[in-house]
Motif scaffolding. Sequence first.
Motif, PDB file in Angstrom:
ATOM      1  N   ARG A  51     -10.716  -0.149   0.521  1.00 17.73           N
ATOM      2  CA  ARG A  51     -11.275  -1.502   0.512  1.00 17.73           C
ATOM      3  C   ARG A  51     -10.137  -2.488   0.777  1.00 17.73           C
ATOM      4  O   ARG A  51      -8.976  -2.173   0.555  1.00 17.73           O
ATOM      5  N   TYR A  52     -10.503  -3.670   1.190  1.00 16.58           N
ATOM      6  CA  TYR A  52      -9.515  -4.725   1.378  1.00 16.58           C
ATOM      7  C   TYR A  52      -9.785  -5.807   0.353  1.00 16.58           C
ATOM      8  O   TYR A  52     -10.919  -6.244   0.157  1.00 16.58           O
ATOM      9  N   SER A  53      -8.744  -6.262  -0.323  1.00 17.61           N
ATOM     10  CA  SER A  53      -8.859  -7.323  -1.318  1.00 17.61           C
ATOM     11  C   SER A  53      -8.312  -8.615  -0.736  1.00 17.61           C
ATOM     12  O   SER A  53      -7.119  -8.701  -0.426  1.00 17.61           O
ATOM     13  N   GLN A  54      -9.176  -9.597  -0.602  1.00 17.84           N
ATOM     14  CA  GLN A  54      -8.739 -10.913  -0.125  1.00 17.84           C
ATOM     15  C   GLN A  54      -7.791 -11.553  -1.136  1.00 17.84           C
ATOM     16  O   GLN A  54      -6.798 -12.163  -0.752  1.00 17.84           O
ATOM     17  N   SER A  55      -8.089 -11.400  -2.422  1.00 17.28           N
ATOM     18  CA  SER A  55      -7.261 -12.050  -3.446  1.00 17.28           C
ATOM     19  C   SER A  55      -5.851 -11.452  -3.501  1.00 17.28           C
ATOM     20  O   SER A  55      -4.885 -12.167  -3.732  1.00 17.28           O
ATOM     21  N   GLU A  56      -5.731 -10.155  -3.287  1.00 22.76           N
ATOM     22  CA  GLU A  56      -4.411  -9.503  -3.306  1.00 22.76           C
ATOM     23  C   GLU A  56      -3.791  -9.414  -1.916  1.00 22.76           C
ATOM     24  O   GLU A  56      -2.636  -9.022  -1.787  1.00 22.76           O
ATOM     25  N   GLN A  57      -4.578  -9.729  -0.877  1.00 24.42           N
ATOM     26  CA  GLN A  57      -4.120  -9.614   0.503  1.00 24.42           C
ATOM     27  C   GLN A  57      -3.561  -8.220   0.773  1.00 24.42           C
ATOM     28  O   GLN A  57      -2.474  -8.058   1.338  1.00 24.42           O
ATOM     29  N   SER A  58      -4.297  -7.191   0.325  1.00 25.91           N
ATOM     30  CA  SER A  58      -3.833  -5.823   0.501  1.00 25.91           C
ATOM     31  C   SER A  58      -5.001  -4.848   0.525  1.00 25.91           C
ATOM     32  O   SER A  58      -6.097  -5.165   0.081  1.00 25.91           O
ATOM     33  N   TRP A  59      -4.742  -3.664   1.039  1.00 26.77           N
ATOM     34  CA  TRP A  59      -5.711  -2.579   1.025  1.00 26.77           C
ATOM     35  C   TRP A  59      -5.580  -1.862  -0.300  1.00 26.77           C
ATOM     36  O   TRP A  59      -4.491  -1.762  -0.858  1.00 26.77           O
ATOM     37  N   HIS A  60      -6.698  -1.339  -0.817  1.00 21.15           N
ATOM     38  CA  HIS A  60      -6.621  -0.563  -2.060  1.00 21.15           C
ATOM     39  C   HIS A  60      -7.515   0.658  -1.974  1.00 21.15           C
ATOM     40  O   HIS A  60      -8.479   0.700  -1.209  1.00 21.15           O
ATOM     41  N   PHE A  61      -7.132   1.658  -2.764  1.00 20.09           N
ATOM     42  CA  PHE A  61      -7.721   2.990  -2.668  1.00 20.09           C
ATOM     43  C   PHE A  61      -7.983   3.535  -4.058  1.00 20.09           C
ATOM     44  O   PHE A  61      -7.320   3.153  -5.027  1.00 20.09           O
ATOM     45  N   GLY A  62      -8.917   4.467  -4.149  1.00 24.89           N
ATOM     46  CA  GLY A  62      -9.165   5.158  -5.407  1.00 24.89           C
ATOM     47  C   GLY A  62      -7.971   6.015  -5.780  1.00 24.89           C
ATOM     48  O   GLY A  62      -7.096   6.293  -4.950  1.00 24.89           O
ATOM     49  N   ILE A  63      -7.924   6.443  -7.029  1.00 24.42           N
ATOM     50  CA  ILE A  63      -6.781   7.246  -7.483  1.00 24.42           C
ATOM     51  C   ILE A  63      -7.134   8.734  -7.432  1.00 24.42           C
ATOM     52  O   ILE A  63      -6.893   9.475  -8.363  1.00 24.42           O
ATOM     53  N   ASP A  64      -7.646   9.153  -6.294  1.00 23.42           N
ATOM     54  CA  ASP A  64      -7.997  10.555  -6.114  1.00 23.42           C
ATOM     55  C   ASP A  64      -6.997  11.225  -5.165  1.00 23.42           C
ATOM     56  O   ASP A  64      -6.265  10.551  -4.446  1.00 23.42           O
ATOM     57  N   ARG A  65      -6.980  12.522  -5.180  1.00 19.06           N
ATOM     58  CA  ARG A  65      -6.026  13.274  -4.363  1.00 19.06           C
ATOM     59  C   ARG A  65      -6.242  13.057  -2.861  1.00 19.06           C
ATOM     60  O   ARG A  65      -5.285  12.983  -2.092  1.00 19.06           O
ATOM     61  N   THR A  66      -7.495  12.941  -2.442  1.00 15.69           N
ATOM     62  CA  THR A  66      -7.781  12.740  -1.022  1.00 15.69           C
ATOM     63  C   THR A  66      -7.144  11.446  -0.524  1.00 15.69           C
ATOM     64  O   THR A  66      -6.488  11.429   0.525  1.00 15.69           O
ATOM     65  N   SER A  67      -7.312  10.361  -1.265  1.00 13.36           N
ATOM     66  CA  SER A  67      -6.704   9.080  -0.872  1.00 13.36           C
ATOM     67  C   SER A  67      -5.187   9.179  -0.867  1.00 13.36           C
ATOM     68  O   SER A  67      -4.522   8.698   0.056  1.00 13.36           O
ATOM     69  N   TRP A  68      -4.616   9.792  -1.916  1.00 11.55           N
ATOM     70  CA  TRP A  68      -3.156   9.920  -2.035  1.00 11.55           C
ATOM     71  C   TRP A  68      -2.580  10.644  -0.826  1.00 11.55           C
ATOM     72  O   TRP A  68      -1.655  10.163  -0.180  1.00 11.55           O
ATOM     73  N   TYR A  69      -3.136  11.807  -0.482  1.00 11.81           N
ATOM     74  CA  TYR A  69      -2.584  12.589   0.625  1.00 11.81           C
ATOM     75  C   TYR A  69      -2.863  11.936   1.981  1.00 11.81           C
ATOM     76  O   TYR A  69      -2.051  12.060   2.899  1.00 11.81           O
ATOM     77  N   SER A  70      -3.956  11.220   2.099  1.00  7.28           N
ATOM     78  CA  SER A  70      -4.217  10.463   3.332  1.00  7.28           C
ATOM     79  C   SER A  70      -3.182   9.359   3.509  1.00  7.28           C
ATOM     80  O   SER A  70      -2.695   9.121   4.621  1.00  7.28           O
ATOM     81  N   LEU A  71      -2.829   8.683   2.420  1.00  5.39           N
ATOM     82  CA  LEU A  71      -1.802   7.628   2.491  1.00  5.39           C
ATOM     83  C   LEU A  71      -0.432   8.205   2.809  1.00  5.39           C
ATOM     84  O   LEU A  71       0.350   7.583   3.530  1.00  5.39           O
ATOM     85  N   ILE A  72      -0.120   9.383   2.291  1.00  7.60           N
ATOM     86  CA  ILE A  72       1.174  10.012   2.593  1.00  7.60           C
ATOM     87  C   ILE A  72       1.288  10.304   4.088  1.00  7.60           C
ATOM     88  O   ILE A  72       2.369  10.206   4.662  1.00  7.60           O
ATOM     89  N   GLU A  73       0.188  10.649   4.723  1.00  2.00           N
ATOM     90  CA  GLU A  73       0.226  10.878   6.171  1.00  2.00           C
ATOM     91  C   GLU A  73       0.572   9.601   6.925  1.00  2.00           C
ATOM     92  O   GLU A  73       1.256   9.633   7.938  1.00  2.00           O
ATOM     93  N   ILE A  74       0.112   8.468   6.431  1.00  2.00           N
ATOM     94  CA  ILE A  74       0.376   7.188   7.085  1.00  2.00           C
ATOM     95  C   ILE A  74       1.744   6.635   6.682  1.00  2.00           C
ATOM     96  O   ILE A  74       2.504   6.156   7.511  1.00  2.00           O
ATOM     97  N   PHE A  75       2.045   6.683   5.379  1.00  4.31           N
ATOM     98  CA  PHE A  75       3.305   6.178   4.824  1.00  4.31           C
ATOM     99  C   PHE A  75       4.009   7.324   4.087  1.00  4.31           C
ATOM    100  O   PHE A  75       3.924   7.407   2.864  1.00  4.31           O
ATOM    101  N   PRO A  76       4.705   8.223   4.781  1.00  2.40           N
ATOM    102  CA  PRO A  76       5.336   9.363   4.102  1.00  2.40           C
ATOM    103  C   PRO A  76       6.298   8.936   2.984  1.00  2.40           C
ATOM    104  O   PRO A  76       6.451   9.641   1.993  1.00  2.40           O
ATOM    105  N   GLU A  77       6.895   7.771   3.121  1.00  3.29           N
ATOM    106  CA  GLU A  77       7.881   7.311   2.148  1.00  3.29           C
ATOM    107  C   GLU A  77       7.246   6.861   0.835  1.00  3.29           C
ATOM    108  O   GLU A  77       7.940   6.658  -0.151  1.00  3.29           O
ATOM    109  N   ILE A  78       5.934   6.704   0.802  1.00  4.68           N
ATOM    110  CA  ILE A  78       5.280   6.212  -0.414  1.00  4.68           C
ATOM    111  C   ILE A  78       5.517   7.165  -1.579  1.00  4.68           C
ATOM    112  O   ILE A  78       5.654   6.745  -2.715  1.00  4.68           O
TER     113      ILE A  78
END
Length: 114
Positions: A51-78
Amino acid sequence: MQELRVSNCILVLKILMKAFYKIHRGETRLFVQFEYDEALINRIRAIEGRRYSQSEQSWHFGIDRTSWYSLIEIFPEIKQRLRPRFQPLQKGDGGPVQVKQLDRKSTRLNSSHQ
């Protein structure tokens, strides 16, 4: 990795990114902020539950393994900046992580550009 090809060289861009956990509308979420980049945004849109948060001006994700590993593919340094969290936050947990520049190695294709 964001690359820009100029003649026989590859210039690798540096991305300024901030990642943090926060309770948002009663749910623990992983937030990621970065400068506007259409290619990154398109990859993020492919992650289910984002989801995108207008108030935080950022993307946010659930705290599940699928989201975590998907983000690592995009931002390996995370994974070097933030530990995975698969349990909800308690009061006083989380908070922003310092903004750090994610360095990418530069590679030369032709030694004539030294």
